[in-house]
Write an enzyme that holds these catalytic residues in place. Structure first.
Site, PDB file in Angstrom:
ATOM      1  N   GLU A 271     -10.573 -11.989   0.386  1.00  0.00           N
ATOM      2  CA  GLU A 271      -9.242 -11.731   0.961  1.00  0.00           C
ATOM      3  C   GLU A 271      -8.897 -10.253   0.911  1.00  0.00           C
ATOM      4  OE1 GLU A 271      -6.726 -13.848  -1.739  1.00  0.00           O
ATOM      5  OE2 GLU A 271      -7.425 -15.820  -1.094  1.00  0.00           O
ATOM      6  N   PRO A 272      -9.678  -9.404   1.550  1.00  0.00           N
ATOM      7  CA  PRO A 272      -9.335  -7.985   1.504  1.00  0.00           C
ATOM      8  C   PRO A 272      -8.132  -7.667   2.386  1.00  0.00           C
ATOM      9  CG  PRO A 272     -11.289  -8.311   2.860  1.00  0.00           C
ATOM     10  CD  PRO A 272     -10.871  -9.667   2.361  1.00  0.00           C
ATOM     11  N   GLY A 273      -7.271  -6.805   1.899  1.00  0.00           N
ATOM     12  CA  GLY A 273      -6.143  -6.352   2.695  1.00  0.00           C
ATOM     13  C   GLY A 273      -6.228  -4.848   2.859  1.00  0.00           C
ATOM     14  N   ARG A 310       5.468   3.384  -1.324  1.00  0.00           N
ATOM     15  CA  ARG A 310       4.428   3.441  -2.355  1.00  0.00           C
ATOM     16  C   ARG A 310       4.571   4.635  -3.319  1.00  0.00           C
ATOM     17  NH1 ARG A 310      -0.338   3.575  -2.071  1.00  0.00           N
ATOM     18  NH2 ARG A 310      -0.837   1.843  -3.436  1.00  0.00           N
ATOM     19  N   TYR A 314       5.155   3.132  -6.991  1.00  0.00           N
ATOM     20  CA  TYR A 314       3.965   3.124  -7.868  1.00  0.00           C
ATOM     21  C   TYR A 314       3.529   4.531  -8.271  1.00  0.00           C
ATOM     22  CZ  TYR A 314       3.446  -1.224  -5.108  1.00  0.00           C
ATOM     23  OH  TYR A 314       3.644  -2.398  -4.434  1.00  0.00           O
ATOM     24  N   CYS A 341      19.517   8.825  -0.197  1.00  0.00           N
ATOM     25  CA  CYS A 341      20.338   9.270  -1.323  1.00  0.00           C
ATOM     26  C   CYS A 341      19.822   8.736  -2.642  1.00  0.00           C
ATOM     27  CB  CYS A 341      21.780   8.828  -1.099  1.00  0.00           C
ATOM     28  SG  CYS A 341      22.428   9.542   0.399  1.00  0.00           S
ATOM     29  N   GLU A 342      18.639   9.119  -3.001  1.00  0.00           N
ATOM     30  CA  GLU A 342      18.038   8.759  -4.291  1.00  0.00           C
ATOM     31  C   GLU A 342      17.079   9.877  -4.657  1.00  0.00           C
ATOM     32  OE1 GLU A 342      17.078   5.236  -5.752  1.00  0.00           O
ATOM     33  OE2 GLU A 342      18.010   3.990  -4.216  1.00  0.00           O
ATOM     34  N   TYR A 370       0.294  -1.718   3.169  1.00  0.00           N
ATOM     35  CA  TYR A 370       1.495  -1.752   2.345  1.00  0.00           C
ATOM     36  C   TYR A 370       2.431  -0.587   2.693  1.00  0.00           C
ATOM     37  CZ  TYR A 370      -1.671  -4.940  -0.023  1.00  0.00           C
ATOM     38  OH  TYR A 370      -2.551  -5.948  -0.279  1.00  0.00           O
TER      39      TYR A 370
HETATM   40  N1  LLP Z   1      -5.138 -11.962  -2.006  1.00  0.00           N
HETATM   41  C1  LLP Z   1      -4.123 -12.084  -2.870  1.00  0.00           C
HETATM   42  C2  LLP Z   1      -3.847 -13.401  -3.456  1.00  0.00           C
HETATM   43  C3  LLP Z   1      -3.343 -10.970  -3.216  1.00  0.00           C
HETATM   44  O1  LLP Z   1      -2.358 -11.098  -4.086  1.00  0.00           O
HETATM   45  C4  LLP Z   1      -3.634  -9.713  -2.630  1.00  0.00           C
HETATM   46  C5  LLP Z   1      -2.824  -8.541  -2.944  1.00  0.00           C
HETATM   47  C6  LLP Z   1      -4.703  -9.638  -1.712  1.00  0.00           C
HETATM   48  C7  LLP Z   1      -5.434 -10.773  -1.439  1.00  0.00           C
HETATM   49  C8  LLP Z   1      -5.090  -8.378  -1.029  1.00  0.00           C
HETATM   50  O2  LLP Z   1      -5.601  -7.457  -1.947  1.00  0.00           O
HETATM   51  P1  LLP Z   1      -6.161  -6.037  -1.468  1.00  0.00           P
HETATM   52  O3  LLP Z   1      -7.466  -6.264  -0.766  1.00  0.00           O
HETATM   53  O4  LLP Z   1      -5.141  -5.450  -0.541  1.00  0.00           O
HETATM   54  O5  LLP Z   1      -6.329  -5.266  -2.697  1.00  0.00           O
HETATM   55  N2  LLP Z   1       1.979  -3.379  -2.488  1.00  0.00           N
HETATM   56  C9  LLP Z   1       0.884  -2.985  -3.359  1.00  0.00           C
HETATM   57  C10 LLP Z   1      -0.275  -3.942  -3.270  1.00  0.00           C
HETATM   58  C11 LLP Z   1       0.054  -5.370  -3.629  1.00  0.00           C
HETATM   59  C12 LLP Z   1      -1.148  -6.246  -3.585  1.00  0.00           C
HETATM   60  C13 LLP Z   1      -0.801  -7.630  -3.969  1.00  0.00           C
HETATM   61  N3  LLP Z   1      -1.813  -8.593  -3.707  1.00  0.00           N
HETATM   62  C14 LLP Z   1       0.490  -1.562  -3.019  1.00  0.00           C
HETATM   63  O6  LLP Z   1       1.099  -0.952  -2.150  1.00  0.00           O
HETATM   64  O7  LLP Z   1      -0.406  -1.003  -3.646  1.00  0.00           O
END
Ligand code: LLP
Length: 417
Positions: A271-273, A310, A314, A341-342, A370
């Site tokens: 599940e890459p995002g 981000r 973070y 305004c922060e 993200y």
């Molecule tokens: N699958 C599940 C169940 C997840 O919780 C996530 C990310 C992914 C897949 C995708 O993971 P990736 O390949 O993107 O690492 N907003 C944060 C990132 C939150 C990620 C949460 N879960 C940021 O901007 O760094």
């Protein structure tokens, strides 16, 4: 594909200055070639095992982005009914959709069942029962995996670490056998797999290897108890280079997966995002003012924490490049800040930048993941436009919000007339 040609930063064959002139700023810009290349890198790395790359829509849910991956044959990881609707609208194959999340609600489960998704990644005993009830009521069987928590430290930012004991996600791997036994007694559920996820932005392979070894043992234990396991979902993808990080290669990731699951006679899901979209996007912004504070120099731009949260949330690093490469002049540390305004509203702090002037364009890099998805309307700011570049052409794939969009759905009650 963002690079300088002469001194002008381009996305593929399109100068970013042209996009800014025609679409305005702030604007998210995505490279279709980069999206495709990132998908293909995963697909190739996993060639040795039966697999489905399930793009985690949460990273960037723009319909055009989802469509680009669907065209490549991608599957999808969703976490809400909204993401399901987006996936279906963009032409995703429901049979390649997996549904994670600790708070799935009845209407979301129902929609996913009716769509015929591949599997639900179940995160608690209560959810298991709720899903069985929904499926039973519809006269359907819900395909499930249980999301297990391997208790491995992914060594990433605490907010994006998901697989440790104290995490709200998944169920403890030691408790999984019992929950699978429970699932087997519920006729409206069909056990099809195992799922895990340990965290995001991992820059080393070893936490994955540790987690997957535990999942492998679990698959053996489940089979010994008579459960049929066809899918093993190994979670999110690789971290990316925002600055000087060196994330593991796709080849190393693929090898680790083949080692963990190659002989299990399963279809591996990942599940890459971030790594599919992160470096395929940039946020284009224009300098509004330069301001010399008492202790710092500020570059005030028209993008802010509401557009890209981000850095504020973070303390994440995003490279910032001038769209017109500077002819000369020494780099000086500046804070690149927005109009919100922060004091937490910054895109970079103490960042050495070559001299810039009001009206100049800057590109905030690695903003494809993200970025827009976490944007808000804070300070009543319309969210940015999004553009998809394909070679020498570009399309606005999401219009900039208007002031009317901001007030849509609001009414003033009669008592206040
Ligand atoms: N699958 C599940 C169940 C997840 O919780 C996530 C990310 C992914 C897949 C995708 O993971 P990736 O390949 O993107 O690492 N907003 C944060 C990132 C939150 C990620 C949460 N879960 C940021 O901007 O760094």
């Amino acid at each position: 594909m963002f690079d300088y040609r002469s001194d002008d930063l381009h996305c593929e064959d399109v100068p970013l200055a042209r996009i800014a002139a025609e679409v305005g700023t702030p604007t998210y810009v995505y490279s279709l070639a980069d999206l495709r290349a990132a998908y293909r890198a995963y697909d190739r790395a996993l060639a040795a095992v039966p697999h489905v790359v399930c793009y985690a829509i949460k990273a960037n849910d723009t319909l055009a982005v989802i469509r680009a991956f669907a065209r490549e044959g991608s599957g999808f990881d969703i976490v809400s009914g909204g993401e399901l609707a987006r996936a279906l609208r963009a032409g995703a194959d429901p049979q390649r959709i997996v549904f994670a999340g600790v708070g799935k609600q009845v209407d979301e489960m129902e929609a996913a069942l009716r769509a015929g998704i591949l599997m639900f990644n179940v995160e608690s005993p209560a959810e298991l029962e709720a899903l069985a009830a929904v499926a039973g009521r519809l006269g359907m069987r819900a395909p499930i995996a249980i999301r297990v928590n391997p208790d491995v430290d992914p060594r990433t930012h605490p907010y994006i670490s998901t697989g440790m004991k104290k995490s709200k996600f998944g169920v403890a791997i030691d408790a999984a056998l019992e929950l699978y036994a429970k699932a087997a007694t519920l006729p409206a559920l069909e056990i099809v797999g195992v799922d895990c996820h340990i965290g995001s932005q991992l820059t080393s392979i070893s936490p994955f290897v540790d987690a997957w070894a535990r999942v492998r043992v679990l698959v053996g234990d489940l089979r010994a108890r008579g459960h049929r396991i066809r899918y093993v979902d190994l979670g999110g993808g690789l971290g990316i280079a925002y600055g000087d990080e060196t994330p593991p290669t796709h080849a190393a990731y693929g090898r680790a997966i083949a080692d963990a699951a190659g002989d299990l006679d399963v279809t591996v899901l990942v599940e890459p995002g971030r790594s599919l979209v992160g470096n395929a996007g940039a946020l284009l912004a224009r300098v509004v003012y330069l301001k010399a504070g008492a202790a710092k120099r500020f570059v005030v731009v028209d993008a802010a924490m509401n557009d890209l949260i981000r850095p504020s949330l973070y303390e994440a690093f995003h490279d910032i490049r001038p769209v017109k490469r500077a002819a000369g002049g020494d780099a000086h540390p500046v804070d690149v800040v927005g109009p919100i305004c922060e004091s937490g509203d910054f895109l970079a702090q103490d960042r050495p930048l070559p001299p810039v002037a009001a009206g100049d364009l800057l590109a905030v890099m690695s903003a494809g993941a993200y970025g827009f998805v976490m944007a808000s309307n804070y300070n009543a700011r319309p969210r940015p436009a999004s553009v998809l570049v394909d070679g020498a052409r570009f399309d606005v794939v999401r219009a900039r919000e208007t002031i009317d969009d901001l007030m849509r759905g609001e009414t003033i009650p009669a008592s206040l007339e």
